[in-house]
Design a protein around this motif. Structure first.
Motif, PDB file in Angstrom:
ATOM      1  N   ILE A   3      35.276  34.742 -19.770  1.00  0.00           N
ATOM      2  CA  ILE A   3      34.369  34.362 -20.853  1.00  0.00           C
ATOM      3  C   ILE A   3      35.160  34.018 -22.108  1.00  0.00           C
ATOM      4  O   ILE A   3      35.914  34.845 -22.626  1.00  0.00           O
ATOM      5  N   ASP A  68      34.143  30.517 -17.333  1.00  0.00           N
ATOM      6  CA  ASP A  68      32.851  30.532 -16.646  1.00  0.00           C
ATOM      7  C   ASP A  68      31.679  30.549 -17.613  1.00  0.00           C
ATOM      8  O   ASP A  68      30.553  30.219 -17.241  1.00  0.00           O
ATOM      9  N   ALA A  69      31.916  30.995 -18.857  1.00  0.00           N
ATOM     10  CA  ALA A  69      30.846  31.124 -19.847  1.00  0.00           C
ATOM     11  C   ALA A  69      31.453  31.125 -21.250  1.00  0.00           C
ATOM     12  O   ALA A  69      32.672  31.272 -21.411  1.00  0.00           O
ATOM     13  N   PHE A  95      30.883  23.035 -22.063  1.00  0.00           N
ATOM     14  CA  PHE A  95      30.119  24.083 -21.366  1.00  0.00           C
ATOM     15  C   PHE A  95      28.731  23.575 -20.992  1.00  0.00           C
ATOM     16  O   PHE A  95      28.231  23.863 -19.908  1.00  0.00           O
ATOM     17  N   ARG A 100      27.422  25.457 -17.663  1.00  0.00           N
ATOM     18  CA  ARG A 100      27.849  26.846 -17.779  1.00  0.00           C
ATOM     19  C   ARG A 100      27.038  27.558 -18.863  1.00  0.00           C
ATOM     20  O   ARG A 100      26.682  26.954 -19.869  1.00  0.00           O
ATOM     21  N   PRO A 101      26.769  28.843 -18.698  1.00  0.00           N
ATOM     22  CA  PRO A 101      25.950  29.569 -19.669  1.00  0.00           C
ATOM     23  C   PRO A 101      26.671  29.768 -21.005  1.00  0.00           C
ATOM     24  O   PRO A 101      27.889  29.923 -21.049  1.00  0.00           O
ATOM     25  N   VAL A 102      25.858  29.768 -22.062  1.00  0.00           N
ATOM     26  CA  VAL A 102      26.363  29.920 -23.429  1.00  0.00           C
ATOM     27  C   VAL A 102      25.489  30.943 -24.143  1.00  0.00           C
ATOM     28  O   VAL A 102      24.272  30.959 -23.959  1.00  0.00           O
ATOM     29  N   ASN A 153      21.873  24.207 -17.879  1.00  0.00           N
ATOM     30  CA  ASN A 153      22.481  25.512 -18.159  1.00  0.00           C
ATOM     31  C   ASN A 153      21.527  26.395 -18.956  1.00  0.00           C
ATOM     32  O   ASN A 153      20.518  25.932 -19.469  1.00  0.00           O
ATOM     33  N   PHE A 171      22.688  38.322 -22.439  1.00  0.00           N
ATOM     34  CA  PHE A 171      23.722  37.387 -21.998  1.00  0.00           C
ATOM     35  C   PHE A 171      24.446  37.910 -20.766  1.00  0.00           C
ATOM     36  O   PHE A 171      24.824  37.138 -19.890  1.00  0.00           O
ATOM     37  N   PHE A 175      24.693  35.719 -17.504  1.00  0.00           N
ATOM     38  CA  PHE A 175      26.023  35.392 -16.993  1.00  0.00           C
ATOM     39  C   PHE A 175      26.179  35.901 -15.557  1.00  0.00           C
ATOM     40  O   PHE A 175      26.752  35.224 -14.710  1.00  0.00           O
ATOM     41  N   GLU A 178      24.310  33.650 -13.173  1.00  0.00           N
ATOM     42  CA  GLU A 178      25.021  32.391 -12.992  1.00  0.00           C
ATOM     43  C   GLU A 178      26.235  32.558 -12.088  1.00  0.00           C
ATOM     44  O   GLU A 178      26.592  31.637 -11.363  1.00  0.00           O
TER      45      GLU A 178
END
Length: 180
Positions: A3, A68-69, A95, A100-102, A153, A171, A175, A178
């Protein structure tokens, strides 16, 4: 999960960096401090200088593809600086392009506005960003945490330090989903 925690060299709200960082670490993830300059970043407790933290990787020398995030801590100066740095804005955009997750808290969505990734999304932030987010095409809500699954995402946003517990839980859940 690797991350990226993206911050400017100065102005990040310390608790908005350290609490999510520790939550990620406790959950078995690999948090990495990414900044626009090498060396150390200067954190703040509101307007007062707090601790410094060593930068692990520098935007422009690292790739968003190696993460990955993304977590964007707040503080007023932090996102204001990031949104003026082309490499930081591009890093954030990647991202979203890669699905990809944010996660972003407090004033951090200012950086998302500059990256032009809020259009059509529902999110929350520190209340003073409401008009900026609406003008950028987002729907702003006054909620402790908002998870927006729009496009390819997920975006997790939160308002302020008082919301950190809920922000970290949200989160980490997103995450983990995901990563699965």
């Amino acid at each position: 999960m690797r991350i990226a925690f993206l911050t400017a060299p100065e102005g990040v709200e310390q608790v908005e960096l350290t609490d999510p960082w520790q939550a990620a670490k406790n959950a078995g993830h690999d948090p990495v401090l990414v900044s626009t300059q090498s060396g150390e970043i200067q954190a703040f407790n509101h307007l007062d200088k707090a601790d410094t933290f060593p930068v692990d990787e520098v935007v422009g020398e690292t790739s968003a593809d190696s993460f990955d995030a993304l977590v964007l801590p707040g503080g007023v100066a932090n996102p204001d600086f990031l949104r003026t740095d082309e490499k930081a804005v591009s890093f954030i955009q990647t991202f979203f392009e890669r699905g990809r997750p944010v996660a972003a808290i407090c004033h951090a969505p200012w950086s998302l506005v500059e990256a032009d990734v809020v259009r059509g999304r529902v999110l929350t932030s520190w209340p003073s960003l409401r008009t900026d987010l609406r003008n950028a095409g987002a729907t702003w809500v006054d909620e402790q945490v908002k998870i927006c699954d729009h496009g390819n995402n997920k975006l997790v946003t939160s308002r302020k330090p008082d919301d950190l517990k809920a922000f970290c839980e949200a989160f980490l859940d997103v995450f983990s989903e995901e990563a699965a």
